[in-house]
Design a protein around this motif. Structure first.
Motif, mmCIF file in Angstrom:
data_model
loop_
_atom_site.group_PDB
_atom_site.id
_atom_site.type_symbol
_atom_site.label_atom_id
_atom_site.label_comp_id
_atom_site.label_asym_id
_atom_site.label_seq_id
_atom_site.Cartn_x
_atom_site.Cartn_y
_atom_site.Cartn_z
ATOM 1 N N MET A 276 0.845 -1.190 0.000
ATOM 2 C CA MET A 276 0.000 0.000 0.000
ATOM 3 C C MET A 276 0.888 1.251 0.000
ATOM 4 O O MET A 276 2.078 1.188 0.301
ATOM 5 C CB MET A 276 -0.908 0.005 1.231
ATOM 6 C CG MET A 276 -1.690 -1.288 1.454
ATOM 7 S SD MET A 276 -2.700 -1.786 0.034
ATOM 8 C CE MET A 276 -3.964 -0.506 0.048
ATOM 9 N N THR A 277 0.270 2.374 -0.328
ATOM 10 C CA THR A 277 1.008 3.627 -0.345
ATOM 11 C C THR A 277 1.393 4.027 1.077
ATOM 12 O O THR A 277 0.833 3.540 2.064
ATOM 13 C CB THR A 277 0.164 4.750 -0.961
ATOM 14 O OG1 THR A 277 -0.998 4.960 -0.144
ATOM 15 C CG2 THR A 277 -0.262 4.406 -2.374
ATOM 16 N N SER A 278 2.337 4.947 1.168
ATOM 17 C CA SER A 278 2.765 5.424 2.479
ATOM 18 C C SER A 278 1.614 6.068 3.238
ATOM 19 O O SER A 278 1.499 5.930 4.457
ATOM 20 C CB SER A 278 3.912 6.421 2.321
ATOM 21 O OG SER A 278 5.014 5.815 1.702
ATOM 22 N N ALA A 279 0.744 6.776 2.515
ATOM 23 C CA ALA A 279 -0.396 7.426 3.162
ATOM 24 C C ALA A 279 -1.318 6.387 3.788
ATOM 25 O O ALA A 279 -1.817 6.561 4.902
ATOM 26 C CB ALA A 279 -1.160 8.271 2.144
ATOM 27 N N PHE A 280 -1.557 5.294 3.084
ATOM 28 C CA PHE A 280 -2.406 4.233 3.616
ATOM 29 C C PHE A 280 -1.735 3.596 4.828
ATOM 30 O O PHE A 280 -2.366 3.362 5.857
ATOM 31 C CB PHE A 280 -2.663 3.181 2.538
ATOM 32 C CG PHE A 280 -3.805 2.250 2.850
ATOM 33 C CD1 PHE A 280 -5.013 2.388 2.197
ATOM 34 C CD2 PHE A 280 -3.674 1.247 3.793
ATOM 35 C CE1 PHE A 280 -6.072 1.531 2.484
ATOM 36 C CE2 PHE A 280 -4.715 0.390 4.090
ATOM 37 C CZ PHE A 280 -5.921 0.532 3.428
ATOM 38 N N GLN A 281 -0.436 3.308 4.715
ATOM 39 C CA GLN A 281 0.291 2.689 5.815
ATOM 40 C C GLN A 281 0.268 3.575 7.065
ATOM 41 O O GLN A 281 0.136 3.083 8.185
ATOM 42 C CB GLN A 281 1.740 2.419 5.413
ATOM 43 C CG GLN A 281 1.905 1.356 4.344
ATOM 44 C CD GLN A 281 3.358 1.091 4.048
ATOM 45 O OE1 GLN A 281 4.154 0.858 4.940
ATOM 46 N NE2 GLN A 281 3.719 1.129 2.777
ATOM 47 N N ALA A 282 0.382 4.874 6.837
ATOM 48 C CA ALA A 282 0.418 5.796 7.968
ATOM 49 C C ALA A 282 -0.923 5.882 8.685
ATOM 50 O O ALA A 282 -0.996 6.327 9.828
ATOM 51 C CB ALA A 282 0.840 7.185 7.498
ATOM 52 N N SER A 283 -2.002 5.444 8.017
ATOM 53 C CA SER A 283 -3.324 5.480 8.652
ATOM 54 C C SER A 283 -3.568 4.279 9.546
ATOM 55 O O SER A 283 -4.583 4.226 10.242
ATOM 56 C CB SER A 283 -4.415 5.541 7.570
ATOM 57 O OG SER A 283 -4.480 4.318 6.849
ATOM 58 N N LEU A 284 -2.660 3.295 9.525
ATOM 59 C CA LEU A 284 -2.814 2.094 10.338
ATOM 60 C C LEU A 284 -2.062 2.241 11.652
ATOM 61 O O LEU A 284 -1.014 2.886 11.714
ATOM 62 C CB LEU A 284 -2.305 0.869 9.576
ATOM 63 C CG LEU A 284 -3.008 0.549 8.257
ATOM 64 C CD1 LEU A 284 -2.281 -0.571 7.534
ATOM 65 C CD2 LEU A 284 -4.460 0.166 8.497
ATOM 66 N N GLU A 285 -2.599 1.607 12.664
ATOM 67 C CA GLU A 285 -1.973 1.666 13.984
ATOM 68 C C GLU A 285 -0.726 0.784 14.013
ATOM 69 O O GLU A 285 -0.759 -0.373 13.640
ATOM 70 C CB GLU A 285 -2.965 1.188 15.046
ATOM 71 C CG GLU A 285 -2.435 1.198 16.463
ATOM 72 C CD GLU A 285 -3.446 0.650 17.433
ATOM 73 O OE1 GLU A 285 -3.212 -0.444 17.986
ATOM 74 O OE2 GLU A 285 -4.493 1.309 17.620
ATOM 75 N N GLY A 286 0.381 1.339 14.470
ATOM 76 C CA GLY A 286 1.634 0.596 14.493
ATOM 77 C C GLY A 286 2.331 0.685 13.150
ATOM 78 O O GLY A 286 1.885 1.353 12.220
ATOM 79 N N GLY A 287 3.445 -0.007 12.984
ATOM 80 C CA GLY A 287 4.164 -0.003 11.718
ATOM 81 C C GLY A 287 4.615 1.379 11.327
ATOM 82 O O GLY A 287 5.238 2.105 12.109
ATOM 83 N N LEU A 288 4.282 1.800 10.119
ATOM 84 C CA LEU A 288 4.707 3.097 9.617
ATOM 85 C C LEU A 288 4.111 4.238 10.433
ATOM 86 O O LEU A 288 4.739 5.287 10.587
ATOM 87 C CB LEU A 288 4.308 3.236 8.138
ATOM 88 C CG LEU A 288 4.746 4.518 7.440
ATOM 89 C CD1 LEU A 288 6.263 4.618 7.411
ATOM 90 C CD2 LEU A 288 4.182 4.569 6.026
ATOM 91 N N ALA A 289 2.921 4.042 10.967
ATOM 92 C CA ALA A 289 2.283 5.107 11.749
ATOM 93 C C ALA A 289 3.132 5.504 12.952
ATOM 94 O O ALA A 289 3.172 6.663 13.340
ATOM 95 C CB ALA A 289 0.890 4.652 12.204
ATOM 96 N N ARG A 290 3.821 4.533 13.537
ATOM 97 C CA ARG A 290 4.674 4.851 14.686
ATOM 98 C C ARG A 290 5.865 5.709 14.274
ATOM 99 O O ARG A 290 6.374 6.510 15.044
ATOM 100 C CB ARG A 290 5.173 3.559 15.330
ATOM 101 C CG ARG A 290 4.095 2.786 16.062
ATOM 102 C CD ARG A 290 4.656 1.551 16.723
ATOM 103 N NE ARG A 290 5.241 0.644 15.740
ATOM 104 C CZ ARG A 290 5.854 -0.492 16.050
ATOM 105 N NH1 ARG A 290 5.983 -0.837 17.313
ATOM 106 N NH2 ARG A 290 6.347 -1.273 15.110
ATOM 107 N N ILE A 291 6.305 5.510 13.030
ATOM 108 C CA ILE A 291 7.469 6.256 12.541
ATOM 109 C C ILE A 291 7.066 7.647 12.065
ATOM 110 O O ILE A 291 7.756 8.632 12.311
ATOM 111 C CB ILE A 291 8.146 5.477 11.394
ATOM 112 C CG1 ILE A 291 8.607 4.105 11.900
ATOM 113 C CG2 ILE A 291 9.319 6.259 10.815
ATOM 114 C CD1 ILE A 291 9.111 3.199 10.797
#
Length: 728
Positions: A276-291
């Motif tokens: 998924m795109t970075s924007a989608f990843q950032a909307s999820l809890e944990g993973g990229l959102a933590r970064i």
């Protein structure tokens, strides 16, 4: 005032005993011994993984179709108290005690059981006799392949249930048209048609075939209504709007709601994030959102950024550089610039950081207030650790000689000047003055001197040799005659640079960000991206032991071994009732031949059957024959691994055609009393053979009792069937 109490309150109800009996028999045939075997059976190893992810609220993408069917399977797990803790790694693995096997298999079994009374009602609503309807239901009841498929955590029985429900609902709605238009029951069956169609499509995209068939039938019926002079223009408009709302708007809205619930449930980062795109990843809890939490939204001159390629397949990668240089000469004898290597690296690393620099200024920090970078601005990209500038020039790339080499410029005091100016083009901009945004903006970098576009060519080709650490090639694509995702990048990690000194800046590159900017995507943005991924993301189709072609299905020249007992000869196979399959094929041929004969005769003004019988024959063929065609013929155009179970929806419609043809033959071709008696006797004998075949193969449908070696060999009625025989 209370006079009504002087008389008893009486409620009368009509109960179709046939329907009740068929429902009970359907439930018994599908629910009996449902927990056996208490082991992973065939594709349960596939769907079980998604059920576990639902239980743990972890996001996933399944390219096989929409999420509604998966959610129904997960509902069974939820009702059974499943915690999602089971390793779905192999077929035949014994279920641990925390896995509620009966609950997980319950909904597919119920759906398969209810297909029996649905078949009865469909044939009855087509205005055929109750004997014909009873015959259709019995054929569905005794079909071994449908029994096998409905007793496990699989989706086909649920798909067939919603398909048949949609057909039945439309037939009931249509039959109410003349006498009860716009009544409560009329609206109920019309709305249920749309709901069932949406559910069928939501389970598997194969449901779309039946949905389109019903839309075509509804369109044809409305076309006939237009010619009815008894209907006013206002009445026709009301009918059109009602059908449009119920058969198009409501299914679309319901389909969107499946994704809304799916995304609401799966809010945690998981193994499928990277596609998924970075924007989608950032909307999820944990993973990229933590970064990415707390990053600045607008990219400014002096920003420190990582650039992720939007394509993201077969793997995600980030623009990267390191101190190593390109070899002076490649293995094939071509020379390079010997500049610092620039690659696309599939892992997060400090060497993925770049600084956005204003070409007219020397500072590498963000000013106060920040000066945002906009679409069309010229920038320089400075590698954060080595402080060398991203550069491209008229030198062939190492693996793509028709493209330009991309490097970080080293001044060797030779006639090779730096060419390090890049124009920022925001691909998904709303206006030409858009600001470059973290995560949200998808950008291309166009080289000012050569008009080459920065491209991650390694995503579609081989990786660099050992001197490039097997990382992915990045080039300047000179002939960019269109948009391709490998040329598009987005800022994933971002901070405002504050340190002008290199040593301080290196420390800064490792430190977390502080600012708090929300980047939540809207539901429609997430739905659009997820839907596109489902439609375009395809796993590599590998040859499977039990894969088959669509031509093999009609004659059942193939089977699928679903499960084998580790010690005894007990096993489960997807095998159909041979008598039913042969009869279904014969019925289809007879229907086609008779239809052509009638059409030729009617062309000559010779009418062999009454007009009402002809209309009945045509409408039944449109539903049953059309249902078979739309659910079977598209597979000849599909480039995917196919299995016998893909044929089951088409087979179900073909089975419904059998009693239609038999009743027609009995009513219109067997005209003497003797012929009718002989015909009835043949039908009884034929039904007995169907029951005999069902009983013969039921040990392979239910997995019990265990069969001996001799019995297993006796069940191999075709040489192409792969019945599992243990070596003695």
């Amino acid at each position: 005032m209370l006079g009504f109490l002087k008389k008893p309150l009486v409620v009368t109800a009509e109960i179709n005993v046939n329907l009740v009996a068929l429902t009970v028999m359907g439930l018994i045939s599908r629910l009996w011994g449902l927990c056996y075997p208490r082991a992973v059976v065939f594709d349960e190893v596939y769907y079980g993984q998604f059920v576990s992810l639902y239980m743990k609220r972890i996001f996933f993408v399944d390219d096989s179709g929409p999420p509604f069917g998966h959610m129904l399977l997960a509902l069974g797990g939820y009702l059974g108290g499943f915690d999602g803790n089971f390793l779905w790694n192999r077929i035949g693995a014994e279920y641990s005690m925390n896995v509620p096997v009966w609950s997980l298999r319950l909904l597919p079994a119920l759906a398969g059981a209810l297909c029996v009374p649905l078949a009865y009602q469909i044939v009855a609503e087509l205005h055929f006799s109750h004997c014909a309807a009873l015959g259709a239901a019995l054929l569905i009841l005794l079909e071994n392949s449908l029994i096998t498929q409905s007793r496990f955590m699989l989706l086909e029985s649920i798909l067939i249930f919603f398909i048949l429900l949609a057909v039945l609902s439309y037939l009931k709605f249509y039959n109410l048209q003349k006498h009860s238009a716009f009544s409560g029951s009329w609206w109920f069956w019309l709305l249920l048609t749309g709901v069932a169609c949406s559910c069928a499509v939501g389970v598997k995209y194969m449901g779309l075939f039946t949905y389109l068939l019903l839309l075509a039938i509804a369109g044809l019926h409305f076309w006939h209504m237009i010619g009815d002079q008894n209907l006013s223009n206002v009445s026709l408009l009301c009918h059109f709007v009602a059908r449009g709302v119920a058969l198009i708007l409501i299914p679309v809205g319901l389909y969107l709601s499946f994704f809304y619930v799916h995304l609401a449930l799966l809010y945690r980062s998981g193994p499928h994030d990277q596609i998924m795109t970075s924007a989608f990843q950032a909307s999820l809890e944990g993973g990229l959102a933590r970064i990415t939490q707390g990053q600045p939204l607008e990219v400014a001159y002096g920003s420190q950024i990582t650039l992720r390629n939007v394509l993201g397949k077969p793997m995600q990668c980030w623009l990267h550089s390191h101190t190593n240089t390109y070899p002076i000469r490649y293995e094939n004898g071509r020379g390079s610039s010997h500049q610092q290597q620039v690659t696309c690296y599939p892992f997060k690393d400090v060497n993925n950081w770049w600084i956005v620099k204003d070409p007219g200024m020397q500072q590498l920090v963000v000013s106060n207030p920040p000066r945002p970078v906009r679409h069309g601005h010229i920038v320089q990209l400075v590698h954060g650790i080595t402080t060398r500038y991203l550069n491209t020039h008229d030198v062939a790339a190492p693996l793509s000689p028709h493209s330009q080499e991309v490097s970080c410029y080293i001044d060797y005091n030779i006639s090779m000047p730096a060419q390090n100016l890049w124009r920022v083009e925001i691909v998904n901009r709303e206006s030409d003055s858009d600001v470059w945004k973290t995560i949200l903006s998808e950008v291309r970098f166009v080289h000012v001197n050569t008009s080459a576009v920065l491209k991650a060519s390694g995503l579609s080709g081989a990786s660099l040799p050992e001197w490039g650490y097997r990382q992915l090639e990045v080039v300047g694509e000179k002939l960019s005659k269109g948009y391709h995702q490998s040329m598009v990048w987005n800022v994933e990690e971002h901070r405002y640079g504050k340190s002008q000194e290199q040593k301080e800046r290196e420390v800064e590159l490792h430190s977390p960000t502080q600012m708090d900017i929300s980047k939540n995507l809207s539901f429609m943005a997430k739905f659009t991206e997820l839907q596109w991924k489902i439609l375009t993301l395809k796993n590599e189709d590998t040859e499977h032991k039990y894969s088959s072609s669509a031509l093999d299905w009609v004659t059942m020249d193939t089977n699928i071994a679903y499960w084998l007992h580790p010690t005894s000869g007990a096993q489960i196979h997807l095998l159909g009732n041979v008598a039913t399959w042969a009869s279904a094929n014969a019925a289809a041929v007879v229907y086609l031949c008779l239809s052509l004969w009638y059409l030729l005769r009617r062309r000559r003004k010779i009418y062999d059957i009454p007009e009402d019988a002809w209309q009945l024959w045509v409408s039944a063929g449109g539903v049953c024959g059309g249902g078979w065609a739309v659910n079977y013929l598209p597979f000849f155009l599909m480039e995917k691994t196919l299995f016998l179970y893909h044929y089951l929806p088409a087979l179900t419609f073909q089975i419904l055609l059998i009693p239609v043809v038999l009743q027609h033959l009995g009513d219109h071709l067997c005209r003497s009393v003797l012929l009718k008696s002989m015909f009835r006797a043949l039908i009884v004998g034929w039904l007995s053979s169907v029951y005999f075949v069902y009983c013969t193969f039921s040990p392979l449908s239910y997995g019990q009792p265990a069969l001996s070696l001799t019995q297993l060999k006796a069940l191999r009625w075709k040489d192409t069937w792969n019945i599992l025989i243990r070596k003695q």
